[in-house]
Design a protein around this motif. Structure first.
Motif, PDB file in Angstrom:
ATOM      1  N   THR A 159       0.840  -1.209   0.000  1.00 18.99           N
ATOM      2  CA  THR A 159       0.000   0.000   0.000  1.00 18.99           C
ATOM      3  C   THR A 159       0.867   1.248   0.000  1.00 18.99           C
ATOM      4  O   THR A 159       1.875   1.313   0.712  1.00 18.99           O
ATOM      5  N   VAL A 160       0.457   2.228  -0.812  1.00 19.01           N
ATOM      6  CA  VAL A 160       1.114   3.532  -0.814  1.00 19.01           C
ATOM      7  C   VAL A 160       0.079   4.578  -0.421  1.00 19.01           C
ATOM      8  O   VAL A 160      -1.010   4.650  -1.011  1.00 19.01           O
ATOM      9  N   LEU A 161       0.413   5.370   0.582  1.00 18.79           N
ATOM     10  CA  LEU A 161      -0.444   6.458   1.039  1.00 18.79           C
ATOM     11  C   LEU A 161       0.137   7.774   0.533  1.00 18.79           C
ATOM     12  O   LEU A 161       1.296   8.095   0.839  1.00 18.79           O
ATOM     13  N   ALA A 162      -0.631   8.516  -0.229  1.00 14.68           N
ATOM     14  CA  ALA A 162      -0.157   9.787  -0.789  1.00 14.68           C
ATOM     15  C   ALA A 162      -0.654  10.954   0.039  1.00 14.68           C
ATOM     16  O   ALA A 162      -1.656  10.853   0.762  1.00 14.68           O
ATOM     17  N   ASP A 163       0.051  12.082  -0.068  1.00 16.05           N
ATOM     18  CA  ASP A 163      -0.354  13.339   0.571  1.00 16.05           C
ATOM     19  C   ASP A 163      -0.586  13.174   2.077  1.00 16.05           C
ATOM     20  O   ASP A 163      -1.541  13.714   2.652  1.00 16.05           O
ATOM     21  N   VAL A 164       0.280  12.426   2.725  1.00 17.57           N
ATOM     22  CA  VAL A 164       0.154  12.202   4.168  1.00 17.57           C
ATOM     23  C   VAL A 164       0.666  13.433   4.912  1.00 17.57           C
ATOM     24  O   VAL A 164       1.709  14.005   4.569  1.00 17.57           O
ATOM     25  N   GLN A 165      -0.075  13.843   5.936  1.00 28.22           N
ATOM     26  CA  GLN A 165       0.332  14.976   6.757  1.00 28.22           C
ATOM     27  C   GLN A 165       1.203  14.500   7.921  1.00 28.22           C
ATOM     28  O   GLN A 165       0.975  13.408   8.475  1.00 28.22           O
ATOM     29  N   PRO A 166       2.178  15.303   8.332  1.00 29.57           N
ATOM     30  CA  PRO A 166       3.073  14.877   9.415  1.00 29.57           C
ATOM     31  C   PRO A 166       2.353  14.574  10.724  1.00 29.57           C
ATOM     32  O   PRO A 166       2.869  13.805  11.548  1.00 29.57           O
ATOM     33  N   SER A 167       1.168  15.138  10.918  1.00 31.71           N
ATOM     34  CA  SER A 167       0.434  14.917  12.169  1.00 31.71           C
ATOM     35  C   SER A 167      -0.413  13.654  12.155  1.00 31.71           C
ATOM     36  O   SER A 167      -0.968  13.275  13.188  1.00 31.71           O
ATOM     37  N   GLU A 168      -0.527  12.972  11.018  1.00 31.38           N
ATOM     38  CA  GLU A 168      -1.413  11.819  10.923  1.00 31.38           C
ATOM     39  C   GLU A 168      -0.780  10.569  11.548  1.00 31.38           C
ATOM     40  O   GLU A 168       0.437  10.485  11.719  1.00 31.38           O
ATOM     41  N   PRO A 169      -1.624   9.568  11.899  1.00 22.61           N
ATOM     42  CA  PRO A 169      -1.129   8.393  12.632  1.00 22.61           C
ATOM     43  C   PRO A 169       0.025   7.667  11.960  1.00 22.61           C
ATOM     44  O   PRO A 169       0.927   7.171  12.640  1.00 22.61           O
ATOM     45  N   ALA A 170       0.022   7.577  10.621  1.00 21.48           N
ATOM     46  CA  ALA A 170       1.078   6.838   9.931  1.00 21.48           C
ATOM     47  C   ALA A 170       2.454   7.467  10.130  1.00 21.48           C
ATOM     48  O   ALA A 170       3.475   6.808   9.881  1.00 21.48           O
ATOM     49  N   MET A 171       2.478   8.724  10.568  1.00 23.87           N
ATOM     50  CA  MET A 171       3.757   9.404  10.785  1.00 23.87           C
ATOM     51  C   MET A 171       4.117   9.503  12.268  1.00 23.87           C
ATOM     52  O   MET A 171       5.099  10.148  12.625  1.00 23.87           O
ATOM     53  N   GLN A 172       3.341   8.835  13.132  1.00 25.00           N
ATOM     54  CA  GLN A 172       3.592   8.928  14.563  1.00 25.00           C
ATOM     55  C   GLN A 172       4.285   7.704  15.134  1.00 25.00           C
ATOM     56  O   GLN A 172       4.747   7.740  16.268  1.00 25.00           O
ATOM     57  N   GLU A 173       4.328   6.610  14.380  1.00 25.10           N
ATOM     58  CA  GLU A 173       4.966   5.398  14.879  1.00 25.10           C
ATOM     59  C   GLU A 173       5.604   4.657  13.718  1.00 25.10           C
ATOM     60  O   GLU A 173       5.240   4.861  12.560  1.00 25.10           O
ATOM     61  N   GLU A 174       6.563   3.802  14.050  1.00 21.98           N
ATOM     62  CA  GLU A 174       7.169   2.963  13.015  1.00 21.98           C
ATOM     63  C   GLU A 174       6.097   2.022  12.475  1.00 21.98           C
ATOM     64  O   GLU A 174       5.376   1.369  13.234  1.00 21.98           O
ATOM     65  N   ILE A 175       5.960   1.945  11.158  1.00 20.62           N
ATOM     66  CA  ILE A 175       4.823   1.258  10.560  1.00 20.62           C
ATOM     67  C   ILE A 175       4.924  -0.257  10.694  1.00 20.62           C
ATOM     68  O   ILE A 175       3.966  -0.929  11.058  1.00 20.62           O
ATOM     69  N   PHE A 176       6.057  -0.826  10.389  1.00 22.80           N
ATOM     70  CA  PHE A 176       6.258  -2.265  10.513  1.00 22.80           C
ATOM     71  C   PHE A 176       5.204  -3.061   9.763  1.00 22.80           C
ATOM     72  O   PHE A 176       4.626  -4.023  10.278  1.00 22.80           O
ATOM     73  N   GLY A 177       4.936  -2.647   8.553  1.00 25.32           N
ATOM     74  CA  GLY A 177       4.000  -3.333   7.674  1.00 25.32           C
ATOM     75  C   GLY A 177       4.228  -2.850   6.254  1.00 25.32           C
ATOM     76  O   GLY A 177       5.002  -1.909   6.018  1.00 25.32           O
ATOM     77  N   PRO A 178       3.537  -3.433   5.268  1.00 26.05           N
ATOM     78  CA  PRO A 178       3.789  -3.108   3.855  1.00 26.05           C
ATOM     79  C   PRO A 178       3.080  -1.836   3.403  1.00 26.05           C
ATOM     80  O   PRO A 178       2.393  -1.828   2.386  1.00 26.05           O
ATOM     81  N   VAL A 179       3.241  -0.779   4.173  1.00 33.29           N
ATOM     82  CA  VAL A 179       2.540   0.492   3.922  1.00 33.29           C
ATOM     83  C   VAL A 179       3.588   1.596   3.836  1.00 33.29           C
ATOM     84  O   VAL A 179       4.400   1.756   4.758  1.00 33.29           O
ATOM     85  N   LEU A 180       3.556   2.360   2.736  1.00 34.40           N
ATOM     86  CA  LEU A 180       4.548   3.410   2.503  1.00 34.40           C
ATOM     87  C   LEU A 180       3.859   4.767   2.380  1.00 34.40           C
ATOM     88  O   LEU A 180       3.213   5.051   1.370  1.00 34.40           O
ATOM     89  N   PRO A 181       3.961   5.638   3.398  1.00 42.26           N
ATOM     90  CA  PRO A 181       3.403   6.984   3.288  1.00 42.26           C
ATOM     91  C   PRO A 181       4.334   7.901   2.499  1.00 42.26           C
ATOM     92  O   PRO A 181       5.557   7.763   2.555  1.00 42.26           O
ATOM     93  N   ILE A 182       3.755   8.833   1.774  1.00 47.50           N
ATOM     94  CA  ILE A 182       4.516   9.866   1.076  1.00 47.50           C
ATOM     95  C   ILE A 182       4.119  11.222   1.639  1.00 47.50           C
ATOM     96  O   ILE A 182       2.942  11.575   1.668  1.00 47.50           O
ATOM     97  N   VAL A 183       5.113  11.963   2.109  1.00 46.54           N
ATOM     98  CA  VAL A 183       4.926  13.329   2.605  1.00 46.54           C
ATOM     99  C   VAL A 183       5.596  14.264   1.608  1.00 46.54           C
ATOM    100  O   VAL A 183       6.776  14.080   1.287  1.00 46.54           O
ATOM    101  N   THR A 184       4.873  15.240   1.116  1.00 44.13           N
ATOM    102  CA  THR A 184       5.462  16.131   0.111  1.00 44.13           C
ATOM    103  C   THR A 184       6.158  17.315   0.767  1.00 44.13           C
ATOM    104  O   THR A 184       5.669  17.874   1.750  1.00 44.13           O
ATOM    105  N   VAL A 185       7.319  17.655   0.203  1.00 41.62           N
ATOM    106  CA  VAL A 185       8.109  18.808   0.636  1.00 41.62           C
ATOM    107  C   VAL A 185       8.605  19.514  -0.620  1.00 41.62           C
ATOM    108  O   VAL A 185       8.765  18.883  -1.675  1.00 41.62           O
TER     109      VAL A 185
END
Length: 506
Positions: free
Chosen positions: A356-382
């Motif tokens: 799974t790829v998560l696009a446009d993830v915000q730094p405050s969202e849950p996926a950015m608060q802990e190590e994911i340890f699963g097949p999920v890749l968030p993308i944060v734009t800068v």
């Protein structure tokens, strides 16, 4: 490749990942100490300490024999190991053989090839006062060592530190994770028959057993897991002033610069993120890139997933599963961050989460608060590399920082302006495959390092030694009272270190 605090295999608190207790492998002496009202592992620890004090593990021959025996275990039990990994998390045979057998065997052979030179006394420079003396560093073992491993690479992450501990001449208690229960059972039942039972033992069980183990005095503790439990282990070690290594993991950033071959980038990202279903501490945990790069990268990531795992990754024999219901539920909850651009399918019964790829993830969202340890890749734009570096530096220092860039100047900027346990350019995870490189974290991602000689050094006390003659007492008279300015001058002339030349930085 350790488990995080959210996915720790040797947690100190009760959790639903803990299966029924597996029969103890070689934790001898447990029943006698229970009957005496002592800590249930006191007899085991004291027995190993007696073997160490007797010098049984100090000789090179014993160290070599135990390393060779460990190599035979990996060869003889290859199929049972692969079967256990398949039962625990449906780990594909290639991934299991590569990460749990081949890399460990490399460490064994690297140690066997180098042990003679590692063990040698290291002679050091002397001043005029000690010119007639012998000054050297003796490589002493610590004594009785405790190694606590996690569930995600349940063999690799106990046996690689064990290689270092054996090479350094220690006695060892291994505590594998109870969550990867099939591998725990294999280690407990099969490994002790290969090693010297006077010097090595396996203890099984859950949080209660780990807590009881930590009540004993060890000479060194090596823990792989998450920061939360790492603090508990460090507190327990502090009661006995026990030195320790903590391998803790963290959220590893990956900056993808503009330009370059984005399909190659995507291939390597998908491999790094989905190897072992993402349950790898050095996996790229999130991507930082510009909005324009994100839009170009997404279709390339989709092509890589389809190429690796086919149109339905659930049917692929090359895609693992999450280790437990608890981990499945935790990772599935992260899918609400950003928008699901690729994947997102789940099957609770199989503990399956699609790549799974998560696009446009915000730094405050849950996926950015802990190590994911699963097949999920968030993308944060800068906007660019400056903002990516600032983002990385605003968070806890990770186990690894990755950068994909065709421009070497960008690579070196990220390398020089960030801090992490390890670093990789244009490919994730490869740095941890080399025994010639140290592996470990910094700050929140760990304390200390191992692999190769770094593992030997971790489990070795470097003992400072000076051997002096019992004669020539007249040479010592300048240091004895009554003091005088003349004596001070003689001592300064004989012991002072003078700076040589000047330092010029090119």
């Amino acid at each position: 490749m350790d488990a995080t605090n959210t996915s720790q295999g040797n947690n100190m608190t009760t959790h639903q990942d803990t299966p029924g207790k597996v029969p103890v492998g070689s934790d001898t002496g447990k029943m006698d100490s229970k009957a005496a009202g002592m800590n249930p592992y006191a007899g085991l620890v004291s027995g190993l300490r007696a073997a160490w004090l007797a010098g049984k593990t100090r000789g090179a021959e014993h160290r070599v024999s135990q390393l060779e025996a460990l190599g035979r275990f990996l060869d003889d039990k290859k199929q049972p190991i692969l079967d256990a990994m398949a039962s625990d998390m449906r780990k594909p045979p290639l991934e299991a053989e590569l990460s749990e057998i081949l890399l460990v065997k490399n460490e064994v052979n690297y140690a066997l090839n180098s042990l003679a030179s590692w063990m040698k006394d290291e002679f050091v420079e002397k001043n005029l006062v000690t010119r007639l003396d012998t000054a050297f560093i003796r490589k002493d073992p610590y004594g009785v060592v405790l190694i606590i491993g996690p569930w995600n690479y349940p063999l690799h992450l106990i046996l690689v530190p064990l290689v270092g501990a054996i090479a350094a001449g220690n006695c060892v208690i291994i505590k594998p994770s109870e969550i990867s229960s099939c591998t725990e059972k294999l280690v407990a039942e099969m490994l002790p028959s290969y090693l010297d039972k006077d010097c090595f033992a396996v203890v099984t069980g859950g949080p209660a057993e780990t807590t009881q183990l930590l009540e004993n005095k060890f000479d060194y503790i090596f823990y792989t897991g998450g920061p939360q439990v790492g603090r508990i282990v460090m507190t327990a070690a502090a009661k006995h002033l026990t030195p320790l290594t903590l391998e803790l993991g963290g959220k590893n950033p990956c900056y993808v610069a503009e330009g370059g071959d984005l399909q190659s980038v995507a291939n390597r990202l998908v491999w790094g993120r989905c190897f072992n279903a993402g349950q790898t501490c050095v996996a790229p945990d999130y991507v930082l890139c510009s909005p324009e790069t994100q839009e170009k990268l997404l279709p390339a990531l989709g092509r890589a997933i389809a190429q690796f795992y086919g149109p339905d990754p659930r049917a692929s024999p090359d895609f693992a599963r999450l280790v437990s219901d608890r981990q499945f539920q935790r990772v599935r909850a992260l899918l609400g961050s950003g928008r699901v651009a690729l994947g997102g399918q789940t099957d609770e019964q199989e503990r399956y989460i699609a790549p799974t790829v998560l696009a446009d993830v915000q730094p405050s969202e849950p996926a950015m608060q802990e190590e994911i340890f699963g097949p999920v890749l968030p993308i944060v734009t800068v906007p660019g590399v400056d903002e990516a570096i600032a983002f990385i530096n605003s968070r806890e220092r990770p186990l690894a920082v990755y950068v994909f860039a065709a421009d070497s100047k960008v690579v070196h900027r990220v390398l020089e302006q960030t801090s992490s346990g390890g670093f990789g350019a244009n490919d994730p995870m490869m740095h941890m495959t080399l025994p010639s490189l140290p592996f470990g974290g910094i700050g929140n991602s760990g304390l200390g390092s191992y692999h190769g000689k770094f593992g030997f050094d971790t489990f070795t006390h470097q003992r400072a030694c000076v051997l002096r003659s019992s004669g020539l007492e007249a040479l010592n008279s300048p240091r004895y009272p009554p003091y005088s300015q003349r004596k001070l001058g003689l001592l300064a002339a004989a012991s002072q270190i003078q700076r040589k030349g000047t330092c010029s930085l090119q």
